[in-house]
Design an enzyme around this catalytic site. Structure first.
Site, mmCIF file in Angstrom:
data_model
loop_
_atom_site.group_PDB
_atom_site.id
_atom_site.type_symbol
_atom_site.label_atom_id
_atom_site.label_comp_id
_atom_site.label_asym_id
_atom_site.label_seq_id
_atom_site.Cartn_x
_atom_site.Cartn_y
_atom_site.Cartn_z
ATOM 1 N N HIS A 246 -7.316 -1.836 -4.619
ATOM 2 C CA HIS A 246 -5.836 -1.525 -4.948
ATOM 3 C C HIS A 246 -5.693 -2.672 -5.970
ATOM 4 O O HIS A 246 -4.995 -2.261 -7.086
ATOM 5 C CB HIS A 246 -5.090 -1.227 -3.897
ATOM 6 C CG HIS A 246 -5.150 -0.102 -3.187
ATOM 7 N ND1 HIS A 246 -5.140 1.091 -3.892
ATOM 8 C CD2 HIS A 246 -5.445 0.126 -1.891
ATOM 9 C CE1 HIS A 246 -5.334 2.121 -2.948
ATOM 10 N NE2 HIS A 246 -5.569 1.754 -1.641
ATOM 11 N N HIS B 59 0.817 -1.259 -0.175
ATOM 12 C CA HIS B 59 -0.161 -0.022 0.100
ATOM 13 C C HIS B 59 0.983 1.307 -0.125
ATOM 14 O O HIS B 59 0.864 2.150 -0.963
ATOM 15 C CB HIS B 59 -0.914 0.054 1.227
ATOM 16 C CG HIS B 59 -2.026 1.094 1.130
ATOM 17 N ND1 HIS B 59 -1.727 2.527 1.266
ATOM 18 C CD2 HIS B 59 -3.352 0.957 0.727
ATOM 19 C CE1 HIS B 59 -2.910 3.122 1.192
ATOM 20 N NE2 HIS B 59 -3.790 2.281 0.676
HETATM 21 CO CO CO Z 1 -5.483 2.870 -0.082
#
Ligand code: CO
Length: 297
Positions: A239, A177
């Protein structure tokens, strides 16, 4: 942990009734040290399939390891909770979950985060539970997956053992991330551990450093022409599906393909790996041991 909507509704009504009762009595319910719970906290995901295979599976592993504890779920993301609420599934935030446990008289609560790094999300949980120490007699917070220098080898072992097979000139590229928080250094350390083991694994991040701009020159320098993309995130959610594997111009798949790499996608959150689930169980076990020690048991 399949809960029907009717059962969920019943729980919610029971929860409300209990809260009203507690407030009506104008005193906190008597805490019972025999009532023990583990509150499993994650950011959450709106992707149902990955939710069950990662967060759900980890919660089940924790339930199995601690049969005397009630295991509950909380999501820290209000956006994700709203998405589930629209689907008729109520998921608590940390405060609501803790308030309910207090109202139900739980005397021991372990809060186990499923965060990978001790970043902003984790520290929000640290702050949130601070005020509950006066309301829950035995309350403790477990560590995230990357919990400190010594925690790395076990995490890297678990990740390495579950790596896909690579051919010559092929490597695994993890999408972490990434964060503005100092805990972003976790990704660099993870890269170092893989490199020190001589494994064909690269670590980049979608929102931190290093990004693709830093990773691509390294891949070229090392003669890599084929890549297997994998999320270095608990879930294979938004994501992973969009920023990593999507067809948009700015997805990693598109950018890397345009840069000349042959790209394979593996949509697997690290929470799917049983050895990672076992590490979260270990984190909870270590926290319980700490609580017992404080109590001189
Ligand atoms: Co994020």
């Amino acid at each position: 942990m399949k809960i029907s909507k009717v059962a969920l509704l019943a729980c919610m009504i029971a929860g409300v009734a209990m809260n009203v009762g507690a407030m009506g009595a104008k005193e906190a319910p008597k805490a019972d040290l025999g009532k023990k719970a583990i509150l499993v906290v994650s950011f959450g995901t709106s992707y149902e399939n990955t939710l069950d295979k990662t967060i759900g599976a980890t919660e089940r592993a924790i339930s199995k390891a601690f049969p005397d504890h009630e295991v509950r779920r909380a999501f820290s993301s209000s956006i994700i909770r709203k998405i589930w609420a629209k689907r008729g599934v109520a998921i608590d935030d940390v405060v609501t979950a803790l308030d309910t446990l207090v109202a139900e008289g739980y005397g021991e609560v372990i809060v186990q985060p499923l965060h990978l790094i001790p970043g902003e999300e984790f520290h929000e949980v640290v702050q949130l539970i601070g005020s509950y120490h006066s309301r829950i007699e035995r309350l403790a917070l477990g560590a995230p997956l990357f919990a400190g220098t010594e925690s790395y080898s076990a995490v890297i072992d678990a990740l390495a053992a579950s790596l896909p097979m690579t051919r010559s000139n092929e490597a695994v590229l993890f999408m972490g991330h990434g964060t503005h928080h100092p805990a972003n250094s976790t990704y660099a350390l993870t890269q170092m551990h893989f490199s020190d083991r001589g494994l064909p694994v690269y670590v980049g991040t979608v929102e931190g450093y290093p990004g693709l701009d830093e990773v691509i020159p390294k891949l070229h320098k090392d003669g890599i022409t084929k890549l297997i993309l994998l999320p270095l995130m608990l879930v294979a959610g938004d994501h992973a599906n969009n920023d990593m594997a999507g067809d948009e111009d700015d997805s990693w798949k598109t950018i890397l393909t345009e840069a000349g790499f042959e790209v394979t996608i593996m949509l697997r959150g690290v929470g799917e790996i049983p050895a990672i689930q076992a590490l979260y169980v270990e984190r909870a076990r270590a926290t319980l041991a700490r609580v017992d020690e404080v109590d001189g048991k």
